[in-house]
Design a protein around this motif. Structure first.
Motif, PDB file in Angstrom:
ATOM      1  N   THR A  32      35.429  38.567  38.872  1.00 25.35           N
ATOM      2  CA  THR A  32      36.508  37.570  38.888  1.00 25.35           C
ATOM      3  C   THR A  32      37.725  38.116  39.630  1.00 25.35           C
ATOM      4  O   THR A  32      38.452  37.362  40.265  1.00 25.35           O
ATOM      5  N   ARG A  33      37.940  39.429  39.544  1.00 23.37           N
ATOM      6  CA  ARG A  33      39.069  40.034  40.269  1.00 23.37           C
ATOM      7  C   ARG A  33      38.883  39.843  41.770  1.00 23.37           C
ATOM      8  O   ARG A  33      39.845  39.544  42.495  1.00 23.37           O
ATOM      9  N   THR A  34      37.657  40.007  42.249  1.00 23.66           N
ATOM     10  CA  THR A  34      37.384  39.791  43.677  1.00 23.66           C
ATOM     11  C   THR A  34      37.632  38.341  44.049  1.00 23.66           C
ATOM     12  O   THR A  34      38.188  38.050  45.122  1.00 23.66           O
ATOM     13  N   VAL A  35      37.237  37.400  43.186  1.00 21.77           N
ATOM     14  CA  VAL A  35      37.477  35.983  43.451  1.00 21.77           C
ATOM     15  C   VAL A  35      38.972  35.711  43.580  1.00 21.77           C
ATOM     16  O   VAL A  35      39.414  35.000  44.496  1.00 21.77           O
ATOM     17  N   LEU A  36      39.773  36.272  42.691  1.00 21.18           N
ATOM     18  CA  LEU A  36      41.224  36.039  42.735  1.00 21.18           C
ATOM     19  C   LEU A  36      41.823  36.601  44.024  1.00 21.18           C
ATOM     20  O   LEU A  36      42.715  35.973  44.629  1.00 21.18           O
TER      21      LEU A  36
END
Length: 335
Positions: A32-36
Protein backbone atom coordinates in the motif's frame (compact mmCIF):
# COMPACT_ATOMS: atom_id res chain seq x y z
CA UNK A 1 8.69 -1.26 -14.46
CA UNK A 2 7.28 1.66 -12.44
CA UNK A 3 6.02 3.49 -15.54
CA UNK A 4 4.13 0.37 -16.58
CA UNK A 5 2.67 0.05 -13.07
CA UNK A 6 1.49 3.67 -13.17
CA UNK A 7 -0.33 2.96 -16.43
CA UNK A 8 -1.96 -0.08 -14.86
CA UNK A 9 -3.03 1.99 -11.86
CA UNK A 10 -4.71 4.57 -14.10
CA UNK A 11 -6.48 1.83 -16.08
CA UNK A 12 -7.72 0.17 -12.89
CA UNK A 13 -9.22 3.46 -11.71
CA UNK A 14 -10.81 4.08 -15.11
CA UNK A 15 -12.40 0.65 -15.09
CA UNK A 16 -13.62 0.52 -11.48
CA UNK A 17 -14.24 4.20 -10.79
CA UNK A 18 -12.94 4.13 -7.22
CA UNK A 19 -10.61 1.72 -5.41
CA UNK A 20 -8.98 1.71 -1.99
CA UNK A 21 -5.22 1.66 -1.58
CA UNK A 22 -5.50 -1.90 -0.29
CA UNK A 23 -7.45 -3.05 -3.37
CA UNK A 24 -4.97 -1.34 -5.71
CA UNK A 25 -2.04 -2.95 -3.90
CA UNK A 26 -3.66 -6.38 -4.27
CA UNK A 27 -4.29 -5.89 -8.01
CA UNK A 28 -0.80 -4.56 -8.69
CA UNK A 29 0.94 -7.00 -6.30
CA UNK A 30 2.77 -4.24 -4.41
CA UNK A 31 2.53 -2.71 -0.92
CA UNK A 32 0.00 0.00 0.00
CA UNK A 33 2.95 2.33 0.64
CA UNK A 34 4.06 1.83 -2.97
CA UNK A 35 0.51 2.59 -4.16
CA UNK A 36 0.47 5.86 -2.19
CA UNK A 37 3.82 6.88 -3.70
CA UNK A 38 2.48 6.06 -7.18
CA UNK A 39 -0.63 8.16 -6.54
CA UNK A 40 1.61 11.11 -5.61
CA UNK A 41 3.67 10.57 -8.79
CA UNK A 42 0.53 10.57 -10.95
CA UNK A 43 -0.73 13.77 -9.34
CA UNK A 44 2.64 15.44 -9.90
CA UNK A 45 2.48 14.38 -13.57
CA UNK A 46 -0.90 16.06 -14.02
CA UNK A 47 -3.16 13.00 -13.85
CA UNK A 48 -6.36 14.14 -12.04
CA UNK A 49 -6.49 11.48 -9.33
CA UNK A 50 -8.07 12.41 -6.01
CA UNK A 51 -8.84 10.74 -2.67
CA UNK A 52 -12.30 10.25 -1.18
CA UNK A 53 -12.39 9.90 2.59
CA UNK A 54 -14.68 7.72 4.67
CA UNK A 55 -15.57 4.06 5.07
CA UNK A 56 -16.26 3.57 1.36
CA UNK A 57 -13.60 5.97 0.18
CA UNK A 58 -10.59 5.40 -1.98
CA UNK A 59 -8.91 6.90 -5.02
CA UNK A 60 -10.65 7.95 -8.23
CA UNK A 61 -10.07 9.92 -11.43
CA UNK A 62 -11.96 13.06 -12.38
CA UNK A 63 -14.93 12.14 -14.63
CA UNK A 64 -14.13 12.22 -18.34
CA UNK A 65 -10.38 11.77 -17.97
CA UNK A 66 -8.93 9.90 -20.98
CA UNK A 67 -5.48 8.47 -21.66
CA UNK A 68 -3.91 6.85 -24.68
CA UNK A 69 -1.33 4.92 -22.62
CA UNK A 70 -2.64 1.51 -23.69
CA UNK A 71 0.28 0.06 -25.67
CA UNK A 72 1.19 -3.51 -24.83
CA UNK A 73 4.75 -4.25 -23.74
CA UNK A 74 6.62 -7.42 -24.73
CA UNK A 75 5.65 -9.44 -21.64
CA UNK A 76 1.97 -8.48 -21.96
CA UNK A 77 1.84 -9.38 -25.65
CA UNK A 78 3.48 -12.72 -24.84
CA UNK A 79 0.97 -13.35 -22.05
CA UNK A 80 -1.93 -12.85 -24.47
CA UNK A 81 -0.37 -15.29 -26.95
CA UNK A 82 -0.16 -18.08 -24.34
CA UNK A 83 -3.45 -17.22 -22.66
CA UNK A 84 -5.64 -19.92 -24.20
CA UNK A 85 -6.49 -20.25 -20.52
CA UNK A 86 -5.40 -18.11 -17.61
CA UNK A 87 -3.64 -21.18 -16.21
CA UNK A 88 -1.32 -21.18 -19.23
CA UNK A 89 -0.07 -17.71 -18.39
CA UNK A 90 0.23 -18.55 -14.69
CA UNK A 91 2.23 -21.71 -15.41
CA UNK A 92 4.85 -19.77 -17.39
CA UNK A 93 5.11 -16.99 -14.81
CA UNK A 94 3.10 -14.49 -16.87
CA UNK A 95 0.02 -14.13 -14.67
CA UNK A 96 0.74 -10.51 -13.68
CA UNK A 97 1.55 -9.55 -17.29
CA UNK A 98 -1.71 -11.15 -18.45
CA UNK A 99 -3.75 -9.18 -15.92
CA UNK A 100 -2.06 -5.94 -17.01
CA UNK A 101 -2.53 -6.74 -20.71
CA UNK A 102 -6.22 -7.51 -20.27
CA UNK A 103 -6.76 -4.18 -18.49
CA UNK A 104 -5.25 -2.43 -21.53
CA UNK A 105 -7.36 -4.46 -23.94
CA UNK A 106 -10.55 -3.58 -22.05
CA UNK A 107 -9.56 0.07 -21.93
CA UNK A 108 -9.02 0.09 -25.73
CA UNK A 109 -12.52 -1.24 -26.47
CA UNK A 110 -15.05 1.20 -27.94
CA UNK A 111 -17.26 2.67 -25.24
CA UNK A 112 -20.35 1.37 -27.06
CA UNK A 113 -19.67 -2.26 -26.15
CA UNK A 114 -17.02 -2.16 -23.41
CA UNK A 115 -19.60 -2.70 -20.65
CA UNK A 116 -21.27 -5.64 -22.42
CA UNK A 117 -17.91 -7.28 -23.12
CA UNK A 118 -16.85 -7.02 -19.47
CA UNK A 119 -20.22 -8.44 -18.38
CA UNK A 120 -19.86 -11.36 -20.81
CA UNK A 121 -16.40 -12.25 -19.44
CA UNK A 122 -17.84 -12.40 -15.93
CA UNK A 123 -20.20 -15.15 -17.14
CA UNK A 124 -17.40 -17.45 -18.33
CA UNK A 125 -15.18 -19.58 -16.09
CA UNK A 126 -12.27 -21.61 -17.46
CA UNK A 127 -10.48 -24.34 -15.47
CA UNK A 128 -11.69 -23.60 -11.93
CA UNK A 129 -9.60 -24.70 -8.97
CA UNK A 130 -12.03 -27.51 -8.10
CA UNK A 131 -14.26 -29.85 -10.09
CA UNK A 132 -17.88 -30.85 -9.34
CA UNK A 133 -16.68 -33.30 -6.67
CA UNK A 134 -14.78 -30.48 -4.92
CA UNK A 135 -11.47 -32.13 -5.75
CA UNK A 136 -8.89 -29.38 -5.70
CA UNK A 137 -6.39 -29.04 -8.51
CA UNK A 138 -2.79 -29.25 -7.34
CA UNK A 139 -0.57 -27.30 -9.74
CA UNK A 140 3.19 -27.42 -9.35
CA UNK A 141 4.59 -24.65 -7.17
CA UNK A 142 7.52 -22.98 -8.94
CA UNK A 143 9.14 -19.76 -7.63
CA UNK A 144 8.56 -16.79 -9.92
CA UNK A 145 12.28 -16.00 -10.15
CA UNK A 146 13.02 -19.55 -11.34
CA UNK A 147 10.30 -19.42 -14.01
CA UNK A 148 11.47 -15.98 -15.17
CA UNK A 149 15.12 -17.02 -15.44
CA UNK A 150 14.29 -20.22 -17.34
CA UNK A 151 11.92 -18.36 -19.63
CA UNK A 152 14.54 -15.71 -20.43
CA UNK A 153 17.10 -18.36 -21.34
CA UNK A 154 14.60 -20.19 -23.56
CA UNK A 155 13.67 -17.02 -25.47
CA UNK A 156 17.21 -15.62 -25.70
CA UNK A 157 18.70 -18.94 -26.83
CA UNK A 158 21.29 -18.97 -24.04
CA UNK A 159 22.66 -21.84 -22.00
CA UNK A 160 21.04 -22.34 -18.60
CA UNK A 161 22.39 -23.55 -15.23
CA UNK A 162 19.78 -25.26 -13.07
CA UNK A 163 20.02 -26.62 -9.53
CA UNK A 164 17.89 -29.68 -10.17
CA UNK A 165 16.74 -32.50 -7.86
CA UNK A 166 15.87 -35.64 -9.80
CA UNK A 167 13.40 -38.02 -8.14
CA UNK A 168 15.03 -39.63 -5.11
CA UNK A 169 18.31 -37.73 -5.55
CA UNK A 170 20.00 -34.75 -3.97
CA UNK A 171 19.91 -31.55 -6.08
CA UNK A 172 22.99 -30.72 -8.15
CA UNK A 173 23.91 -28.12 -10.74
CA UNK A 174 23.55 -28.93 -14.44
CA UNK A 175 24.24 -26.80 -17.52
CA UNK A 176 21.71 -27.40 -20.30
CA UNK A 177 20.69 -26.05 -23.69
CA UNK A 178 17.02 -25.03 -23.30
CA UNK A 179 14.60 -25.75 -26.15
CA UNK A 180 11.14 -24.90 -24.85
CA UNK A 181 8.60 -25.03 -22.03
CA UNK A 182 5.56 -27.34 -21.93
CA UNK A 183 2.68 -27.33 -19.45
CA UNK A 184 0.69 -30.54 -18.97
CA UNK A 185 -2.07 -30.95 -16.36
CA UNK A 186 -0.81 -28.19 -14.08
CA UNK A 187 2.82 -29.32 -14.39
CA UNK A 188 5.52 -27.42 -16.29
CA UNK A 189 8.44 -29.10 -18.01
CA UNK A 190 11.64 -27.73 -19.54
CA UNK A 191 12.68 -29.48 -22.74
CA UNK A 192 16.43 -29.23 -23.19
CA UNK A 193 19.54 -31.04 -24.34
CA UNK A 194 22.60 -31.83 -22.25
CA UNK A 195 25.84 -32.89 -23.93
CA UNK A 196 23.76 -33.44 -27.07
CA UNK A 197 21.25 -35.79 -25.37
CA UNK A 198 17.54 -35.00 -24.99
CA UNK A 199 16.54 -34.14 -21.41
CA UNK A 200 13.20 -33.26 -19.81
CA UNK A 201 13.15 -31.44 -16.46
CA UNK A 202 10.13 -30.88 -14.23
CA UNK A 203 10.25 -27.21 -13.27
CA UNK A 204 8.99 -27.78 -9.71
CA UNK A 205 12.24 -29.70 -9.07
CA UNK A 206 14.41 -26.76 -10.15
CA UNK A 207 15.59 -25.07 -6.96
CA UNK A 208 17.48 -22.26 -8.71
CA UNK A 209 18.27 -21.19 -12.26
CA UNK A 210 20.81 -18.92 -13.93
CA UNK A 211 20.81 -17.74 -17.54
CA UNK A 212 24.31 -17.79 -19.02
CA UNK A 213 25.73 -15.51 -21.69
CA UNK A 214 26.91 -18.42 -23.85
CA UNK A 215 24.61 -19.28 -26.80
CA UNK A 216 22.70 -22.55 -26.50
CA UNK A 217 23.49 -25.35 -28.93
CA UNK A 218 20.09 -25.88 -30.54
CA UNK A 219 18.34 -25.59 -33.92
CA UNK A 220 16.89 -22.20 -34.90
CA UNK A 221 13.40 -23.70 -35.32
CA UNK A 222 11.63 -26.31 -33.24
CA UNK A 223 8.35 -28.26 -33.51
CA UNK A 224 7.65 -28.34 -29.78
CA UNK A 225 4.54 -30.50 -30.12
CA UNK A 226 6.45 -33.15 -32.07
CA UNK A 227 9.38 -33.01 -29.64
CA UNK A 228 7.02 -33.55 -26.71
CA UNK A 229 5.32 -36.48 -28.43
CA UNK A 230 8.66 -38.15 -29.14
CA UNK A 231 9.81 -37.78 -25.55
CA UNK A 232 6.49 -39.03 -24.24
CA UNK A 233 6.81 -42.13 -26.43
CA UNK A 234 10.32 -42.84 -25.14
CA UNK A 235 9.14 -42.38 -21.57
CA UNK A 236 6.25 -44.82 -22.06
CA UNK A 237 8.48 -47.50 -23.55
CA UNK A 238 11.35 -47.38 -21.06
CA UNK A 239 12.07 -47.79 -17.35
CA UNK A 240 10.37 -50.22 -14.92
CA UNK A 241 7.10 -50.37 -16.80
CA UNK A 242 4.41 -52.97 -16.13
CA UNK A 243 2.17 -54.60 -18.75
CA UNK A 244 -1.14 -56.06 -17.57
CA UNK A 245 -3.96 -58.03 -19.20
CA UNK A 246 -7.28 -56.78 -17.84
CA UNK A 247 -10.97 -57.57 -18.21
CA UNK A 248 -12.96 -54.38 -17.92
CA UNK A 249 -16.60 -53.28 -17.84
CA UNK A 250 -17.11 -51.06 -20.91
CA UNK A 251 -18.61 -48.26 -18.81
CA UNK A 252 -15.21 -47.76 -17.12
CA UNK A 253 -13.07 -47.81 -20.26
CA UNK A 254 -12.28 -44.10 -20.23
CA UNK A 255 -11.25 -44.28 -16.57
CA UNK A 256 -8.87 -47.15 -17.29
CA UNK A 257 -7.40 -45.70 -20.47
CA UNK A 258 -6.99 -42.28 -18.84
CA UNK A 259 -4.69 -43.68 -16.15
CA UNK A 260 -2.65 -46.13 -18.27
CA UNK A 261 0.46 -45.10 -20.20
CA UNK A 262 -0.69 -46.95 -23.33
CA UNK A 263 -3.20 -49.49 -24.64
CA UNK A 264 -1.32 -52.17 -26.57
CA UNK A 265 -4.31 -54.33 -27.53
CA UNK A 266 -8.08 -54.29 -27.13
CA UNK A 267 -10.87 -56.78 -27.86
CA UNK A 268 -14.39 -57.61 -26.66
CA UNK A 269 -15.31 -60.84 -24.87
CA UNK A 270 -18.54 -62.74 -25.54
CA UNK A 271 -20.21 -61.23 -22.45
CA UNK A 272 -19.55 -57.66 -23.67
CA UNK A 273 -16.66 -56.94 -21.31
CA UNK A 274 -13.46 -55.52 -22.76
CA UNK A 275 -10.10 -57.27 -22.73
CA UNK A 276 -7.24 -54.76 -22.65
CA UNK A 277 -3.49 -55.08 -22.65
CA UNK A 278 -2.23 -51.92 -20.97
CA UNK A 279 1.06 -50.55 -19.66
CA UNK A 280 1.74 -48.66 -16.45
CA UNK A 281 4.74 -46.65 -15.33
CA UNK A 282 5.68 -49.10 -12.54
CA UNK A 283 4.20 -51.54 -10.01
CA UNK A 284 2.87 -48.81 -7.76
CA UNK A 285 1.11 -47.13 -10.66
CA UNK A 286 -0.44 -50.45 -11.77
CA UNK A 287 -1.72 -51.27 -8.29
CA UNK A 288 -3.25 -47.82 -7.81
CA UNK A 289 -4.93 -47.79 -11.24
CA UNK A 290 -6.49 -51.24 -10.86
CA UNK A 291 -7.60 -50.71 -7.25
CA UNK A 292 -9.58 -47.58 -8.14
CA UNK A 293 -11.61 -49.56 -10.71
CA UNK A 294 -12.84 -51.93 -7.96
CA UNK A 295 -15.15 -54.70 -9.26
CA UNK A 296 -15.44 -53.08 -12.69
CA UNK A 297 -12.11 -54.65 -13.62
CA UNK A 298 -10.29 -57.96 -13.19
CA UNK A 299 -6.56 -58.35 -13.68
CA UNK A 300 -5.78 -61.60 -15.54
CA UNK A 301 -2.02 -61.12 -15.66
CA UNK A 302 0.49 -60.66 -14.08
CA UNK A 303 -0.06 -62.91 -11.09
CA UNK A 304 1.72 -60.62 -8.62
CA UNK A 305 -0.79 -57.84 -9.40
CA UNK A 306 -3.73 -60.20 -8.80
CA UNK A 307 -2.15 -61.23 -5.50
CA UNK A 308 -1.61 -57.60 -4.47
CA UNK A 309 -5.25 -56.67 -5.15
CA UNK A 310 -6.50 -59.81 -3.35
CA UNK A 311 -4.37 -59.03 -0.28
CA UNK A 312 -5.52 -55.43 -0.17
CA UNK A 313 -9.19 -56.31 -0.65
CA UNK A 314 -8.94 -58.96 2.10
CA UNK A 315 -7.51 -56.40 4.52
CA UNK A 316 -10.30 -53.93 3.74
CA UNK A 317 -12.98 -56.65 4.10
CA UNK A 318 -11.55 -57.65 7.48
CA UNK A 319 -11.69 -54.05 8.63
CA UNK A 320 -15.42 -53.90 7.90
CA UNK A 321 -16.36 -57.48 8.84
CA UNK A 322 -18.14 -56.25 11.99
CA UNK A 323 -21.24 -54.26 11.07
CA UNK A 324 -20.85 -51.95 14.09
CA UNK A 325 -17.97 -49.44 14.14
CA UNK A 326 -15.21 -49.84 16.70
CA UNK A 327 -15.38 -47.72 19.82
CA UNK A 328 -12.70 -45.05 19.72
CA UNK A 329 -10.62 -43.92 22.64
CA UNK A 330 -9.10 -40.58 21.65
CA UNK A 331 -5.97 -41.20 23.70
CA UNK A 332 -5.06 -44.71 22.52
CA UNK A 333 -7.04 -45.28 19.32
CA UNK A 334 -9.46 -48.15 18.61
CA UNK A 335 -10.25 -50.39 21.58
Amino acid sequence: MRADRLVSLVLLLRRHGRLSATALARELEVSTRTVLRDIEALSAAGVPVYAERGRHGGFALLPGFQTELTGLNHEEALALLVAGSRRGAQAFGLGTALASAMRKVVDALPESYRATAVDAVERLLIDPDTDLLARRQAPDEVPDDVVAEVRRAVFAGHKLRIHYAAAGQEPRWRTVDPIGLVTVREQVYLLATRSGEDRTYRLSRVHAAEELAEPAQRPDRVDLDRAWQERSTRFRTGGDQVTALVRLHPARREDAVGTALAVLDESTDADGWLRLEVTFQDRRHAGWAMWRLATAAEVLEPQWLRAYLHERATAVAARYSDSSPNRWDRSVGPV
